[in-house]
Scaffold this motif. Structure first.
Motif, PDB file in Angstrom:
ATOM      1  N   GLY A 101       0.775  -1.235   0.000  1.00 38.84           N
ATOM      2  CA  GLY A 101       0.000   0.000   0.000  1.00 38.84           C
ATOM      3  C   GLY A 101       0.799   1.274   0.000  1.00 38.84           C
ATOM      4  O   GLY A 101       0.213   2.360   0.005  1.00 38.84           O
ATOM      5  N   VAL A 108      -0.670  -1.893  -5.647  1.00 37.62           N
ATOM      6  CA  VAL A 108      -2.098  -1.577  -5.613  1.00 37.62           C
ATOM      7  C   VAL A 108      -2.313  -0.303  -6.419  1.00 37.62           C
ATOM      8  O   VAL A 108      -1.719   0.738  -6.117  1.00 37.62           O
ATOM      9  CB  VAL A 108      -2.597  -1.399  -4.165  1.00 37.62           C
ATOM     10  CG1 VAL A 108      -4.067  -1.005  -4.154  1.00 37.62           C
ATOM     11  CG2 VAL A 108      -2.388  -2.684  -3.374  1.00 37.62           C
ATOM     12  N   ASN A 110      -5.383   1.100  -6.951  1.00 35.13           N
ATOM     13  CA  ASN A 110      -6.517   1.864  -6.428  1.00 35.13           C
ATOM     14  C   ASN A 110      -6.031   2.803  -5.330  1.00 35.13           C
ATOM     15  O   ASN A 110      -5.627   2.374  -4.250  1.00 35.13           O
ATOM     16  CB  ASN A 110      -7.576   0.906  -5.888  1.00 35.13           C
ATOM     17  CG  ASN A 110      -8.866   1.625  -5.512  1.00 35.13           C
ATOM     18  OD1 ASN A 110      -8.951   2.851  -5.564  1.00 35.13           O
ATOM     19  ND2 ASN A 110      -9.875   0.860  -5.144  1.00 35.13           N
ATOM     20  N   GLU A 111      -6.080   4.112  -5.599  1.00 37.11           N
ATOM     21  CA  GLU A 111      -5.607   5.092  -4.632  1.00 37.11           C
ATOM     22  C   GLU A 111      -6.510   5.185  -3.406  1.00 37.11           C
ATOM     23  O   GLU A 111      -6.056   5.586  -2.336  1.00 37.11           O
ATOM     24  CB  GLU A 111      -5.507   6.471  -5.297  1.00 37.11           C
ATOM     25  CG  GLU A 111      -4.466   6.544  -6.397  1.00 37.11           C
ATOM     26  CD  GLU A 111      -3.053   6.343  -5.864  1.00 37.11           C
ATOM     27  OE1 GLU A 111      -2.821   6.688  -4.684  1.00 37.11           O
ATOM     28  OE2 GLU A 111      -2.199   5.852  -6.603  1.00 37.11           O
ATOM     29  N   ASP A 112      -7.773   4.831  -3.545  1.00 44.78           N
ATOM     30  CA  ASP A 112      -8.682   4.883  -2.397  1.00 44.78           C
ATOM     31  C   ASP A 112      -8.447   3.739  -1.422  1.00 44.78           C
ATOM     32  O   ASP A 112      -8.795   3.843  -0.242  1.00 44.78           O
ATOM     33  CB  ASP A 112     -10.137   4.849  -2.883  1.00 44.78           C
ATOM     34  CG  ASP A 112     -10.502   6.098  -3.676  1.00 44.78           C
ATOM     35  OD1 ASP A 112      -9.880   7.151  -3.423  1.00 44.78           O
ATOM     36  OD2 ASP A 112     -11.383   6.018  -4.555  1.00 44.78           O
ATOM     37  N   ALA A 113      -7.888   2.631  -1.915  1.00 38.85           N
ATOM     38  CA  ALA A 113      -7.654   1.470  -1.047  1.00 38.85           C
ATOM     39  C   ALA A 113      -6.318   1.551  -0.313  1.00 38.85           C
ATOM     40  O   ALA A 113      -6.140   0.883   0.709  1.00 38.85           O
ATOM     41  CB  ALA A 113      -7.700   0.181  -1.870  1.00 38.85           C
ATOM     42  N   LYS A 114      -5.370   2.353  -0.803  1.00 40.44           N
ATOM     43  CA  LYS A 114      -4.055   2.422  -0.174  1.00 40.44           C
ATOM     44  C   LYS A 114      -4.101   2.911   1.273  1.00 40.44           C
ATOM     45  O   LYS A 114      -3.398   2.360   2.128  1.00 40.44           O
ATOM     46  CB  LYS A 114      -3.131   3.308  -1.010  1.00 40.44           C
ATOM     47  CG  LYS A 114      -2.579   2.607  -2.238  1.00 40.44           C
ATOM     48  CD  LYS A 114      -1.498   3.437  -2.906  1.00 40.44           C
ATOM     49  CE  LYS A 114      -0.852   2.667  -4.041  1.00 40.44           C
ATOM     50  NZ  LYS A 114       0.254   3.429  -4.673  1.00 40.44           N
ATOM     51  N   LYS A 116      -6.371   2.476   3.531  1.00 43.79           N
ATOM     52  CA  LYS A 116      -6.856   1.390   4.374  1.00 43.79           C
ATOM     53  C   LYS A 116      -5.796   0.315   4.553  1.00 43.79           C
ATOM     54  O   LYS A 116      -5.627  -0.238   5.648  1.00 43.79           O
ATOM     55  CB  LYS A 116      -8.124   0.792   3.760  1.00 43.79           C
ATOM     56  CG  LYS A 116      -9.271   1.785   3.620  1.00 43.79           C
ATOM     57  CD  LYS A 116     -10.476   1.154   2.951  1.00 43.79           C
ATOM     58  CE  LYS A 116     -11.596   2.181   2.774  1.00 43.79           C
ATOM     59  NZ  LYS A 116     -12.776   1.587   2.088  1.00 43.79           N
ATOM     60  N   ILE A 117      -5.074   0.019   3.478  1.00 44.25           N
ATOM     61  CA  ILE A 117      -4.002  -0.982   3.564  1.00 44.25           C
ATOM     62  C   ILE A 117      -2.902  -0.503   4.501  1.00 44.25           C
ATOM     63  O   ILE A 117      -2.400  -1.256   5.342  1.00 44.25           O
ATOM     64  CB  ILE A 117      -3.447  -1.275   2.164  1.00 44.25           C
ATOM     65  CG1 ILE A 117      -4.525  -1.910   1.278  1.00 44.25           C
ATOM     66  CG2 ILE A 117      -2.227  -2.181   2.240  1.00 44.25           C
ATOM     67  CD1 ILE A 117      -4.098  -2.111  -0.158  1.00 44.25           C
ATOM     68  N   PRO A 187      -7.959   8.644   4.337  1.00 42.08           N
ATOM     69  CA  PRO A 187      -8.479   8.710   2.968  1.00 42.08           C
ATOM     70  C   PRO A 187      -8.571  10.135   2.479  1.00 42.08           C
ATOM     71  O   PRO A 187      -8.817  11.065   3.235  1.00 42.08           O
ATOM     72  CB  PRO A 187      -9.869   8.055   3.083  1.00 42.08           C
ATOM     73  CG  PRO A 187     -10.238   8.216   4.519  1.00 42.08           C
ATOM     74  CD  PRO A 187      -8.960   8.142   5.292  1.00 42.08           C
TER      75      PRO A 187
END
Length: 211
Positions: A101, A108, A110-114, A116-117, A187
């Motif tokens: 992340g 990864v 997806n910038e929105d998921a980083k 959270k990771i 986020p």
């Protein structure tokens, strides 16, 4: 979300903390002989670790022996074994998740998921550092208590070994790395919503003239 530089710092702190945890697990320097009172014989010294007990002669020769049974070990040593191993595993897992992340990797997309990771990785490093500090602090407390106990013979008194201090330092590094990740892994706000608002509030298309 944290920048790539912050993530690099967190990786460095996590790696240093993991190395310290591995050293604490492998090196038999948790308790060392104490030369106080009538125990002034320095021809040999005892070094105790999580897995072995070593006798070091004044000539430099060292003889190590594994503990005969897990059940005869004190409770702090039994718990320290489990906590140090779990701490090392959590540190490894947290670093692997962080590599996925982090901003300086493309694992990864997806910038929105980083964020959270990275938050999961930060929690893993925090738990790892906390377990390591608890393990060495518990052992250090018992060593100090027995050292100050007048009922304990001088030949059985022990002092804090190097692994106790290494464990404290490694635990602090893991806590710092996990804390930075948790603070900077937030986020992003605004992005697509602002764009939608811009387009929805933009200039209207010119009206068509009908003849």
């Amino acid at each position: 979300m944290g920048s790539a530089a912050v993530h690099m710092v967190c990786v460095a702190l996590g790696v240093l903390g993991l190395i310290g945890a591995i050293v604490c697990c492998a090196v038999p320097r948790w308790k060392v002989s104490s030369f106080v009172g009538s125990n002034i014989v320095t021809a040999q010294s005892s070094h105790e670790g999580l897995w072995t007990n070593c006798i070091v002669q004044s000539t430099g020769q060292q003889q190590c022996k594994n503990y005969d049974s897990l059940l005869v070990l004190p409770s702090d040593l039994q718990a320290a074994r489990a906590m140090v191993i779990i701490s090392s595993m959590l540190a490894v897992l947290g670093l692997l998740i962080l590599f996925c992340g982090a901003d300086f990797t493309t694992c990864v997309q997806n910038e929105d998921a980083k964020p959270k990771i990275n938050l999961v990785a930060g929690v893993g490093l925090l738990l790892s550092g906390l377990l390591l500090i608890i393990a060495v602090s518990w052992s250090a407390h018992n060593v100090v208590r027995n050292f100050n106990d007048p009922l304990v013979p001088s030949s059985q008194k022990r002092e804090l070994g190097a692994c106790i201090f290494i464990g404290w330092g490694a635990g602090v590094l893991l806590l710092l790395g996990g804390g930075l990740l948790c603070c900077f892994s937030r986020p992003r706000s605004g992005g697509s919503g602002g764009a939608a608002k811009y387009y929805s509030g933009g200039a209207s298309a010119p009206a068509k003239n009908y003849v």
